[in-house]
Structures are given as C-alpha cells and as structure tokens.
Design a protein around this motif. Structure first.
Motif, PDB file in Angstrom:
ATOM      1  N   GLY A 168      36.370  27.416  38.444  1.00 41.40           N
ATOM      2  CA  GLY A 168      37.273  26.515  39.087  1.00 41.40           C
ATOM      3  C   GLY A 168      38.190  27.280  40.075  1.00 41.40           C
ATOM      4  O   GLY A 168      38.061  28.353  40.342  1.00 41.40           O
ATOM      5  N   ASP A 169      38.715  26.469  40.583  1.00 42.28           N
ATOM      6  CA  ASP A 169      39.600  26.890  42.057  1.00 42.28           C
ATOM      7  C   ASP A 169      41.333  27.208  41.490  1.00 42.28           C
ATOM      8  O   ASP A 169      41.710  26.567  40.423  1.00 42.28           O
ATOM      9  CB  ASP A 169      39.698  25.683  42.853  1.00 42.28           C
ATOM     10  CG  ASP A 169      40.083  26.196  44.296  1.00 42.28           C
ATOM     11  OD1 ASP A 169      39.214  26.624  44.985  1.00 42.28           O
ATOM     12  OD2 ASP A 169      41.237  26.420  44.544  1.00 42.28           O
ATOM     13  N   VAL A 170      41.665  28.025  42.130  1.00 46.32           N
ATOM     14  CA  VAL A 170      42.905  28.353  41.674  1.00 46.32           C
ATOM     15  C   VAL A 170      44.007  27.162  42.153  1.00 46.32           C
ATOM     16  O   VAL A 170      45.206  27.311  41.419  1.00 46.32           O
ATOM     17  CB  VAL A 170      43.629  29.703  42.503  1.00 46.32           C
ATOM     18  CG1 VAL A 170      42.868  30.957  42.121  1.00 46.32           C
ATOM     19  CG2 VAL A 170      43.621  29.620  44.073  1.00 46.32           C
ATOM     20  N   TYR A 215      38.516  51.966  43.522  1.00 43.88           N
ATOM     21  CA  TYR A 215      38.898  50.755  43.328  1.00 43.88           C
ATOM     22  C   TYR A 215      39.461  50.371  41.758  1.00 43.88           C
ATOM     23  O   TYR A 215      40.330  49.739  41.479  1.00 43.88           O
ATOM     24  CB  TYR A 215      37.602  49.489  43.614  1.00 43.88           C
ATOM     25  CG  TYR A 215      38.146  48.298  43.661  1.00 43.88           C
ATOM     26  CD1 TYR A 215      39.084  47.910  44.478  1.00 43.88           C
ATOM     27  CD2 TYR A 215      37.631  47.132  42.967  1.00 43.88           C
ATOM     28  CE1 TYR A 215      39.585  46.303  44.587  1.00 43.88           C
ATOM     29  CE2 TYR A 215      38.121  45.914  42.854  1.00 43.88           C
ATOM     30  CZ  TYR A 215      38.902  45.549  43.757  1.00 43.88           C
ATOM     31  OH  TYR A 215      39.568  44.051  43.580  1.00 43.88           O
ATOM     32  N   GLY A 225      40.757  34.747  39.765  1.00 41.78           N
ATOM     33  CA  GLY A 225      39.949  35.481  40.884  1.00 41.78           C
ATOM     34  C   GLY A 225      39.178  36.447  40.578  1.00 41.78           C
ATOM     35  O   GLY A 225      39.029  37.496  40.887  1.00 41.78           O
ATOM     36  N   ASP A 282      37.064  31.979  38.428  1.00 41.38           N
ATOM     37  CA  ASP A 282      36.707  32.209  39.666  1.00 41.38           C
ATOM     38  C   ASP A 282      36.226  30.855  40.222  1.00 41.38           C
ATOM     39  O   ASP A 282      35.266  30.165  39.564  1.00 41.38           O
ATOM     40  CB  ASP A 282      35.741  33.324  39.583  1.00 41.38           C
ATOM     41  CG  ASP A 282      35.568  33.833  41.400  1.00 41.38           C
ATOM     42  OD1 ASP A 282      36.395  35.101  41.357  1.00 41.38           O
ATOM     43  OD2 ASP A 282      35.231  33.397  42.144  1.00 41.38           O
ATOM     44  N   HIS A 283      36.057  30.391  41.505  1.00 36.08           N
ATOM     45  CA  HIS A 283      35.512  29.531  42.049  1.00 36.08           C
ATOM     46  C   HIS A 283      33.824  29.784  42.331  1.00 36.08           C
ATOM     47  O   HIS A 283      33.213  28.790  42.746  1.00 36.08           O
ATOM     48  CB  HIS A 283      36.131  28.678  43.079  1.00 36.08           C
ATOM     49  CG  HIS A 283      36.227  29.685  44.423  1.00 36.08           C
ATOM     50  ND1 HIS A 283      36.528  29.037  45.707  1.00 36.08           N
ATOM     51  CD2 HIS A 283      35.609  30.790  44.628  1.00 36.08           C
ATOM     52  CE1 HIS A 283      36.273  30.012  46.771  1.00 36.08           C
ATOM     53  NE2 HIS A 283      35.959  31.164  46.128  1.00 36.08           N
ATOM     54  N   GLY A 299      36.136  37.289  40.020  1.00 37.96           N
ATOM     55  CA  GLY A 299      34.974  37.791  40.673  1.00 37.96           C
ATOM     56  C   GLY A 299      33.781  38.250  39.610  1.00 37.96           C
ATOM     57  O   GLY A 299      33.323  37.396  38.539  1.00 37.96           O
ATOM     58  N   CYS A 326      43.706  40.135  41.222  1.00 38.36           N
ATOM     59  CA  CYS A 326      43.489  41.200  41.790  1.00 38.36           C
ATOM     60  C   CYS A 326      42.717  41.228  43.327  1.00 38.36           C
ATOM     61  O   CYS A 326      41.771  40.516  43.226  1.00 38.36           O
ATOM     62  CB  CYS A 326      42.731  42.417  40.953  1.00 38.36           C
ATOM     63  SG  CYS A 326      43.406  43.091  39.714  1.00 38.36           S
ATOM     64  N   ASN A 327      43.100  41.593  44.247  1.00 41.40           N
ATOM     65  CA  ASN A 327      42.680  41.444  45.667  1.00 41.40           C
ATOM     66  C   ASN A 327      42.069  40.041  45.932  1.00 41.40           C
ATOM     67  O   ASN A 327      40.972  39.936  46.618  1.00 41.40           O
ATOM     68  CB  ASN A 327      41.468  42.292  45.737  1.00 41.40           C
ATOM     69  CG  ASN A 327      41.890  43.290  47.241  1.00 41.40           C
ATOM     70  OD1 ASN A 327      42.644  43.189  47.707  1.00 41.40           O
ATOM     71  ND2 ASN A 327      40.443  43.605  47.492  1.00 41.40           N
ATOM     72  N   SER A 328      42.980  39.245  45.492  1.00 41.81           N
ATOM     73  CA  SER A 328      42.238  37.755  45.946  1.00 41.81           C
ATOM     74  C   SER A 328      43.552  36.705  46.546  1.00 41.81           C
ATOM     75  O   SER A 328      43.340  35.714  47.310  1.00 41.81           O
ATOM     76  CB  SER A 328      41.705  37.029  44.567  1.00 41.81           C
ATOM     77  OG  SER A 328      40.674  37.667  44.278  1.00 41.81           O
TER      78      SER A 328
END
Ligand code: SAM
Length: 274
Positions: free
Chosen positions: A94-96, A19, A42, A68-69, A44, A113-115
């Motif tokens: 927070g939210d995107v 990854y 995001g 990130d949320h 993570g 990445c991967n979101s």
C-alpha cells in the motif's frame, strides 16, 4: 510491476553492514524494545523489519505492520522474514498516502527508514502518521536525501561517476539517458525544515542527529541494482544495461580517484506524538 523489475529491488543494498549500522542506530535512539504495535513504513525487502524483530522483547504479543507500495519488495520481504515466527508480521502492499485504510488500530511506533524523501506532500504524510499513532507514540525516520546530505567534498565523485557511466552506456550498449523521461526531481528539505515540519504537525522532537557516513564502493554498486535509483539516474534506459553501466562506472571512478569511500550525511529524527 514487471517480472524484470522484481530483479531490481533494494535487497542487496539493504543487507550491507554499514546500512545495517545506520538503521540499528535509529532503532536504538528511538528505544524500540517494548512496543506492541509497530509500523515499518516503506519496509522495502524487510531488512529493517528484521532489525525490529531482533529488538522487541514481548515478541509473542507484538505485531509489526510492514508496508510498501512495491509488490516486488513485499514479496521479497515475505521471503526474507518468512522463517521468523516470534512476532506477527503483517505485510501490506500500500501507499503511505492512505495509512488509515491499511492500519485499523492505533500503533506505538512508526519506523520509516530512508524513504521519507520520496513523498512530495510531507504535511499530508504526517497527518496520516498522526492518525494511526497513539498519543505519546514514537515516530523515527532517517534519510540520506535531504538538503545537506551531499558534503561538498563528495560532489566531484558524483559528477565523475555519472559522466563515466554515460560514456560506458554509449560505448558498450549504444544507449543514452532520455532527459524527457527523467522522474520529477524531489524537493529536498533541510534538517531544520524537517524539524519545523514535524513540530508543526503535533510532534515533539526528542532527538535529531546528522551522521557522517563513509560509503564504501559496495554501497554504490549495490544501489546501482535498485530500480528507483537506476530510473532516477538513467531515465529511459533499460534497467539491466543502465545498472551494468552504473556499476562499471563507479568501479572505474573509485579506481581513478584513488578513494575507498565517499562521505554522505545521514539525518535521523525521533519524535513523539503529543
Ligand atoms: C530506499 S527503500 C528503503 C526500504 C527499507 N526501509 C530499508 O531501509 O531497507 C525505499 C522504499 O520505499 C518504498 N516507497 C516509496 N514510495 C512509497 C510510497 N509512496 N508508499 C509506500 N512505499 C513507498 C519503495 O518501494 C522502497 O521499497
């Protein structure tokens, strides 16, 4: 988020070598090295934030916004990055969907990445990204959940894995997934649709590539410890039991099929804001 969910973050998967290689490749093709203001969207538990930190040259003058949320993810990211003092890292829960409220200055690059596949309204998301990215700034994202990410030869694996896991769940714990609690399935775009969408929102696509990745057993056992994945595959089942059944199910499936990897397609895209 409950204390329980804090134990089921993306951390274990994010630290797997394969990854790390995929995300490092994205940062390479996006030429992340001398940007001063970078958003890790995001973020993570901070694995990509760390890769960004490894690359930026004028680190002392740089700032990374890690957003990130999930409060559990942000908490873990802070713990993971805590000892890295070479650049300012601002952790934001927070939210995107409301980036403008979270990041008050124009940034040079946004790494995601991967979101992106999580977001139902991707046009609105790109408008948000547009509003905080300076002209000429870079948007780089990747995803292993797009239309075409599951090569045909991998489908038998997923079918067998899920059947075995549900059987284990019933036999060992007397539980079964509750279909009515299934999270609304996300609409997956094709790679071409992603390109069209990004271009329609005022970006110029510099590079788009699809990598065939060989996912080892650990990829599946570790993703089975991530709440979002568990809730998507085993709706309504307590995380601990669902995770245990998925992990045992995949171990048995690898053994039964005599395989040491499953192919997965990963899409990466790098674009610049007009
Ligand atoms: C698969 S993880 C990837 C984490 C990190 N980018 C990495 O590669 O290690 C997806 C992350 O996106 C976050 N996420 C999902 N939807 C989000 C949203 N609407 N706003 C902010 N973060 C979100 C999740 O909480 C999760 O931490």
């Amino acid at each position: 988020m409950s204390q329980k969910n804090d134990d089921f973050t993306f951390n274990r998967f994010a630290n797997l070598d394969f990854y790390r290689v995929i995300n490092s490749r994205l940062l390479d093709i996006a030429e992340i090295r001398d940007q001063k203001r970078i958003v890790d969207l995001g973020c993570g538990t901070g694995a990509v934030t760390r890769l960004i930190l490894d690359r930026i040259e004028a680190a002392k003058q740089s700032c990374i916004y890690a957003i990130d949320h999930s409060s559990a993810a942000i908490k873990e990211a802070m713990a993971n990055i805590g000892d890295r003092k070479e650049a300012a890292v601002s952790f934001i829960q927070g939210d995107v969907s409301n980036l403008q409220d979270k990041v008050k200055e124009k940034v040079d690059a946004i790494i995601y990445c991967n979101s992106i596949h999580y977001v139902p309204d991707k046009t609105a998301l790109l408008k948000q990204i547009n509003s905080i990215l300076r002209p000429g700034g870079i948007l780089a994202f990747n995803s292993s959940f797009f239309e075409g990410s599951h090569p045909p030869e991998s489908l038998e694996f997923y079918r067998k894995w899920m059947m075995r896991s549900i059987r284990i769940l019933k036999k060992e714990y007397g539980l079964r997934p509750i279909k009515s609690e299934k999270v609304q399935s996300r609409q997956h775009l094709t790679a071409d649709e992603y390109k069209e969408l990004v271009e329609s929102q005022g970006f110029r696509v510099k590079l788009q590539e699809i990598m065939k990745v060989q996912v080892p057993l650990e990829g599946w056992t570790h993703i089975s410890t991530f709440s979002d994945f568990i809730e998507g595959t085993m709706p309504g089942v307590p995380l601990e039991e669902a995770s245990a059944a998925l992990q045992e199910g995949v171990r048995q499936t690898y053994e039964n099929m005599g395989i040491d990897h499953v192919n997965r397609n990963w899409m990466s895209m790098v674009a610049t804001r007009s």
